[in-house]
Scaffold this active site. Structure first.
Site, PDB file in Angstrom:
ATOM      1  N   ARG A 118       0.793  -1.222   0.018  1.00 24.30           N
ATOM      2  CA  ARG A 118       0.152  -0.166  -0.057  1.00 24.30           C
ATOM      3  C   ARG A 118       0.848   1.335  -0.125  1.00 24.30           C
ATOM      4  NH1 ARG A 118      -2.815  -3.092   3.814  1.00 24.30           N
ATOM      5  NH2 ARG A 118      -4.517  -4.176   2.881  1.00 24.30           N
ATOM      6  N   LYS A 140       2.483  11.511 -11.361  1.00 23.24           N
ATOM      7  CA  LYS A 140       1.604  10.188 -12.456  1.00 23.24           C
ATOM      8  C   LYS A 140       2.607   9.005 -12.280  1.00 23.24           C
ATOM      9  CE  LYS A 140      -1.463  13.019 -14.945  1.00 23.24           C
ATOM     10  NZ  LYS A 140      -1.713  13.665 -16.184  1.00 23.24           N
ATOM     11  N   GLU A 182       8.542  19.493 -24.251  1.00 21.80           N
ATOM     12  CA  GLU A 182       7.688  19.827 -23.069  1.00 21.80           C
ATOM     13  C   GLU A 182       8.210  21.141 -22.472  1.00 21.80           C
ATOM     14  OE1 GLU A 182       5.354  17.932 -22.221  1.00 21.80           O
ATOM     15  OE2 GLU A 182       5.772  15.830 -23.199  1.00 21.80           O
ATOM     16  N   LYS A 224       6.042  23.019 -13.559  1.00 23.70           N
ATOM     17  CA  LYS A 224       5.098  22.090 -13.406  1.00 23.70           C
ATOM     18  C   LYS A 224       4.768  21.689 -12.024  1.00 23.70           C
ATOM     19  CE  LYS A 224       4.131  17.344 -14.500  1.00 23.70           C
ATOM     20  NZ  LYS A 224       4.302  15.901 -15.012  1.00 23.70           N
ATOM     21  N   GLU A 234      -5.680  16.245 -11.331  1.00 27.26           N
ATOM     22  CA  GLU A 234      -6.188  16.856 -12.581  1.00 27.26           C
ATOM     23  C   GLU A 234      -7.824  16.743 -12.547  1.00 27.26           C
ATOM     24  OE1 GLU A 234      -3.694  15.313 -15.890  1.00 27.26           O
ATOM     25  OE2 GLU A 234      -5.696  15.319 -17.183  1.00 27.26           O
ATOM     26  N   ARG A 238      -4.747  21.010 -14.165  1.00 25.77           N
ATOM     27  CA  ARG A 238      -3.528  20.060 -14.530  1.00 25.77           C
ATOM     28  C   ARG A 238      -3.604  19.616 -16.098  1.00 25.77           C
ATOM     29  NH1 ARG A 238      -0.149  15.587 -11.194  1.00 25.77           N
ATOM     30  NH2 ARG A 238       1.126  15.234 -12.710  1.00 25.77           N
ATOM     31  N   ASN A 242      -1.229  19.251 -20.770  1.00 27.47           N
ATOM     32  CA  ASN A 242      -1.628  18.346 -21.998  1.00 27.47           C
ATOM     33  C   ASN A 242      -1.705  19.197 -23.337  1.00 27.47           C
ATOM     34  OD1 ASN A 242      -1.711  16.027 -20.609  1.00 27.47           O
ATOM     35  ND2 ASN A 242      -3.979  16.517 -20.038  1.00 27.47           N
ATOM     36  N   HIS A 245      -0.905  17.379 -26.576  1.00 25.74           N
ATOM     37  CA  HIS A 245      -1.063  15.932 -26.166  1.00 25.74           C
ATOM     38  C   HIS A 245      -2.173  15.229 -26.795  1.00 25.74           C
ATOM     39  CE1 HIS A 245       2.335  17.008 -23.728  1.00 25.74           C
ATOM     40  NE2 HIS A 245       2.362  15.669 -23.179  1.00 25.74           N
ATOM     41  N   HIS A 249      -0.575  12.339 -29.017  1.00 25.41           N
ATOM     42  CA  HIS A 249      -1.138  10.760 -28.590  1.00 25.41           C
ATOM     43  C   HIS A 249      -1.642  10.023 -29.861  1.00 25.41           C
ATOM     44  CE1 HIS A 249      -0.976  11.752 -23.975  1.00 25.41           C
ATOM     45  NE2 HIS A 249       0.297  11.329 -24.383  1.00 25.41           N
ATOM     46  N   HIS A 262       8.291  10.454 -28.107  1.00 26.78           N
ATOM     47  CA  HIS A 262       7.030  11.169 -27.546  1.00 26.78           C
ATOM     48  C   HIS A 262       6.947  12.662 -27.815  1.00 26.78           C
ATOM     49  CE1 HIS A 262       4.017  12.269 -24.524  1.00 26.78           C
ATOM     50  NE2 HIS A 262       4.654  13.093 -23.984  1.00 26.78           N
TER      51      HIS A 262
HETATM   52  P1  NAD Z   1      12.828   6.191 -21.840  1.00 26.49           P
HETATM   53  O1  NAD Z   1      12.568   6.101 -20.472  1.00 26.49           O
HETATM   54  O2  NAD Z   1      12.486   5.154 -22.598  1.00 26.49           O
HETATM   55  O3  NAD Z   1      14.465   6.769 -21.961  1.00 26.49           O
HETATM   56  C1  NAD Z   1      14.546   6.915 -23.515  1.00 26.49           C
HETATM   57  C2  NAD Z   1      15.848   6.223 -23.923  1.00 26.49           C
HETATM   58  O4  NAD Z   1      16.933   6.916 -23.308  1.00 26.49           O
HETATM   59  C3  NAD Z   1      15.896   4.657 -23.556  1.00 26.49           C
HETATM   60  O5  NAD Z   1      16.424   4.097 -24.426  1.00 26.49           O
HETATM   61  C4  NAD Z   1      16.619   4.981 -22.058  1.00 26.49           C
HETATM   62  O6  NAD Z   1      17.366   3.690 -21.946  1.00 26.49           O
HETATM   63  C5  NAD Z   1      17.695   5.906 -22.746  1.00 26.49           C
HETATM   64  N1  NAD Z   1      18.339   6.569 -21.565  1.00 26.49           N
HETATM   65  C6  NAD Z   1      17.970   7.157 -20.424  1.00 26.49           C
HETATM   66  N2  NAD Z   1      18.788   7.914 -19.812  1.00 26.49           N
HETATM   67  C7  NAD Z   1      19.944   7.835 -20.399  1.00 26.49           C
HETATM   68  C8  NAD Z   1      21.015   8.539 -20.260  1.00 26.49           C
HETATM   69  N3  NAD Z   1      21.331   9.373 -19.135  1.00 26.49           N
HETATM   70  N4  NAD Z   1      22.149   8.313 -21.226  1.00 26.49           N
HETATM   71  C9  NAD Z   1      21.800   7.450 -22.462  1.00 26.49           C
HETATM   72  N5  NAD Z   1      20.703   6.992 -22.700  1.00 26.49           N
HETATM   73  C10 NAD Z   1      19.638   7.238 -21.776  1.00 26.49           C
HETATM   74  O7  NAD Z   1      11.839   7.564 -22.429  1.00 26.49           O
HETATM   75  P2  NAD Z   1      11.418   8.973 -21.755  1.00 26.49           P
HETATM   76  O8  NAD Z   1      11.392   9.791 -22.800  1.00 26.49           O
HETATM   77  O9  NAD Z   1      12.330   9.516 -20.650  1.00 26.49           O
HETATM   78  O10 NAD Z   1      10.222   8.742 -21.168  1.00 26.49           O
HETATM   79  C11 NAD Z   1       8.949   8.219 -21.635  1.00 26.49           C
HETATM   80  C12 NAD Z   1       8.020   7.657 -20.984  1.00 26.49           C
HETATM   81  O11 NAD Z   1       7.559   8.773 -19.862  1.00 26.49           O
HETATM   82  C13 NAD Z   1       6.873   7.227 -21.510  1.00 26.49           C
HETATM   83  O12 NAD Z   1       6.257   5.865 -21.022  1.00 26.49           O
HETATM   84  C14 NAD Z   1       5.723   8.421 -21.013  1.00 26.49           C
HETATM   85  O13 NAD Z   1       4.481   7.569 -21.153  1.00 26.49           O
HETATM   86  C15 NAD Z   1       6.290   8.610 -19.814  1.00 26.49           C
HETATM   87  N6  NAD Z   1       5.771  10.026 -19.382  1.00 26.49           N
HETATM   88  C16 NAD Z   1       5.229  10.209 -18.111  1.00 26.49           C
HETATM   89  C17 NAD Z   1       4.932  11.332 -17.502  1.00 26.49           C
HETATM   90  C18 NAD Z   1       4.378  11.605 -16.198  1.00 26.49           C
HETATM   91  O14 NAD Z   1       3.954  12.514 -16.063  1.00 26.49           O
HETATM   92  N7  NAD Z   1       4.674  10.322 -15.447  1.00 26.49           N
HETATM   93  C19 NAD Z   1       4.996  12.434 -18.357  1.00 26.49           C
HETATM   94  C20 NAD Z   1       5.439  12.330 -19.712  1.00 26.49           C
HETATM   95  C21 NAD Z   1       5.814  11.072 -20.276  1.00 26.49           C
HETATM   96  N1  GLY Z   2       2.720  14.925 -17.878  1.00 28.89           N
HETATM   97  C1  GLY Z   2       1.219  15.612 -17.804  1.00 28.89           C
HETATM   98  C2  GLY Z   2       1.123  15.595 -16.371  1.00 28.89           C
HETATM   99  O1  GLY Z   2       1.993  15.300 -15.335  1.00 28.89           O
HETATM  100  O2  GLY Z   2      -0.202  15.892 -15.750  1.00 28.89           O
END
Ligand code: NAD
Ligand code: GLY
Length: 358
Positions: A118, A140, A182, A224, A234, A238, A242, A245, A249, A262
């Site tokens: 939990r 999130k 972003e 943020k 949200e 919030r 988006n 987005h 998306h 992305h």
């Molecule tokens: P990712 O985590 O896949 O990283 C991108 C690539 O970079 C991967 O191949 C990773 O292994 C590599 N990498 C990471 N750090 C590195 C470094 N320092 N040096 C070399 N390579 C490195 O992708 P991302 O773009 O970081 O994140 C995308 C994800 O985030 C998606 O799943 C998306 O849904 C999520 N997301 C979440 C939120 C949220 O609010 N929680 C917001 C935006 C996106």
């Molecule tokens: N990335 C959108 C949010 O965190 O609300």
């Protein structure tokens, strides 16, 4: 060191930004609750940064678990694997999970931490620009379901976020610039300091100047944090985060998450949102031209270079989980802020999309 706070009552936390932060043993250890710490990472990031973080946690009982790289591992299978590891190693609720990686690891690790017994201690150490300015902040967390992205998750705030900008040194160029979509979004939401940095320091940004990038990360997290602390779950405002987005998306989905990162899809989505805003007369030509030029200068795409049909965009956007009733929900930019609007399907929306399809 730069530092800022995200205010959420008893769930408030600090975000620290500094080059070399992963080696700041005293600071990181201070935030790790319990005896045991699990560092969750992937097979790209772990060889680069795991040892550094481990050596900062000498006083703790440190475990690590590495999952394969890629969005497809933000899955229920990975979630189960991490839970199995925690149970087998007798982790307790008041121990800590640290996510060391990009948004995939942060989202997965956060959801595990939210649900294990939990809710256990959780710390974000984001290593991509996208994760440093967006996904590690705001709570999130999620994994994907075969039928949809981020379908299973929770709001769960970390105890702290440690942003070590030195990790960006190994980030591939394409991933680096993708994170900028972003940051551009925060400028359009009204972060005047970010807009000013884009106006005055663009070539330093293009050359990945660490000082300027640190400022951009700071002001992005500040924007943020402001939005999240006003509306954590949200219920309303919030959703401004988006911007671009709803379109983005749909572009990602219609290209099977293979063709665009992305941020790249969001960049095109921002253009479509600006088109729609222009049709309504809300954004002036100068602002439109400024952000158009900026996205191009940041190596981001502004045109879809795949044969996507406008009708498919419309039907895919209809599935967006953020829509209310039968309407489409958009965030539209004005000149120094954005607003949320709900619209019925229309030729105006279709034209805004068509303009960015090559
Ligand atoms: P990712 O985590 O896949 O990283 C991108 C690539 O970079 C991967 O191949 C990773 O292994 C590599 N990498 C990471 N750090 C590195 C470094 N320092 N040096 C070399 N390579 C490195 O992708 P991302 O773009 O970081 O994140 C995308 C994800 O985030 C998606 O799943 C998306 O849904 C999520 N997301 C979440 C939120 C949220 O609010 N929680 C917001 C935006 C996106
Ligand atoms: N990335 C959108 C949010 O965190 O609300």
């Amino acid at each position: 060191m730069r530092q800022l706070a995200l205010s959420l009552g008893e769930r408030s936390y600090n975000i620290y930004i500094e080059s070399g932060l992963l080696s700041n043993s005293a600071l990181i250890t201070r935030y790790c609750i319990g005896e045991s710490v699990l560092i969750l990472s992937n097979d790209v990031v772990a060889p680069l940064y795991l040892e550094k973080l481990k050596s900062s946690l000498k006083d703790k009982n440190v475990f690590h678990l590495t999952i394969p790289d890629g969005e497809s591992f933000k899955s229920l299978e990975s979630y189960t694997k991490v839970l199995d590891f925690l149970i087998k190693n007798s982790f307790r609720r008041n121990d800590t999970l640290i996510a060391l990686g990009g948004g995939v690891i942060g989202d997965l690790g956060g959801f595990v931490a939210a649900s294990y017994q939990r809710g256990m201690g959780f710390i974000q150490c984001p290593t991509t620009l996208l994760a440093q300015v967006d996904s590690s902040v705001g709570g999130k967390t999620a994994v994907n379901h075969p039928l949809g992205k981020n379908m299973i998750g929770a709001f769960y705030q970390p105890l702290a976020v440690f942003i070590d900008m030195q990790t960006l040194d190994t980030l591939p160029e394409k991933e680096y610039f993708s994170g900028f979509a972003e940051i551009v979004k925060y400028a359009m939401l009204g972060a005047a300091e970010i807009k000013q940095l884009f106006e005055t320091k663009l070539s330093a940004i293009q050359q990945r100047d660490p000082e300027v990038v640190a400022e951009l990360i700071y002001y992005s997290c500040a924007k943020k944090a402001e939005v999240v602390s006003a509306d954590e779950r949200e219920a309303g405002s919030r959703a401004l985060l988006n911007l671009g987005h709803t379109f983005g998306h749909a572009i990602e989905r219609l290209t099977n998450y293979q063709h665009y990162l992305h941020g790249e899809a969001i960049s095109i989505g921002i253009m479509m949102a600006m088109n729609l805003s222009k049709e309504y007369g809300d954004i002036n030509n100068e602002t439109y031209a400024f952000y158009h030029r900026l996205l191009l200068a940041l190596n981001l795409p502004v045109i879809v270079d795949k044969p996507i049909a406008v009708s498919d965009m419309m039907s895919t956007m209809k599935l967006d989980k953020k829509n209310l009733n039968s309407k489409y929900r958009f965030v539209l930019p004005k000149d120094d802020h954005c607003f949320i609007t709900e619209l019925q399907a229309s030729e105006l929306i279709e034209q805004s999309i068509a303009k960015q399809i090559g």
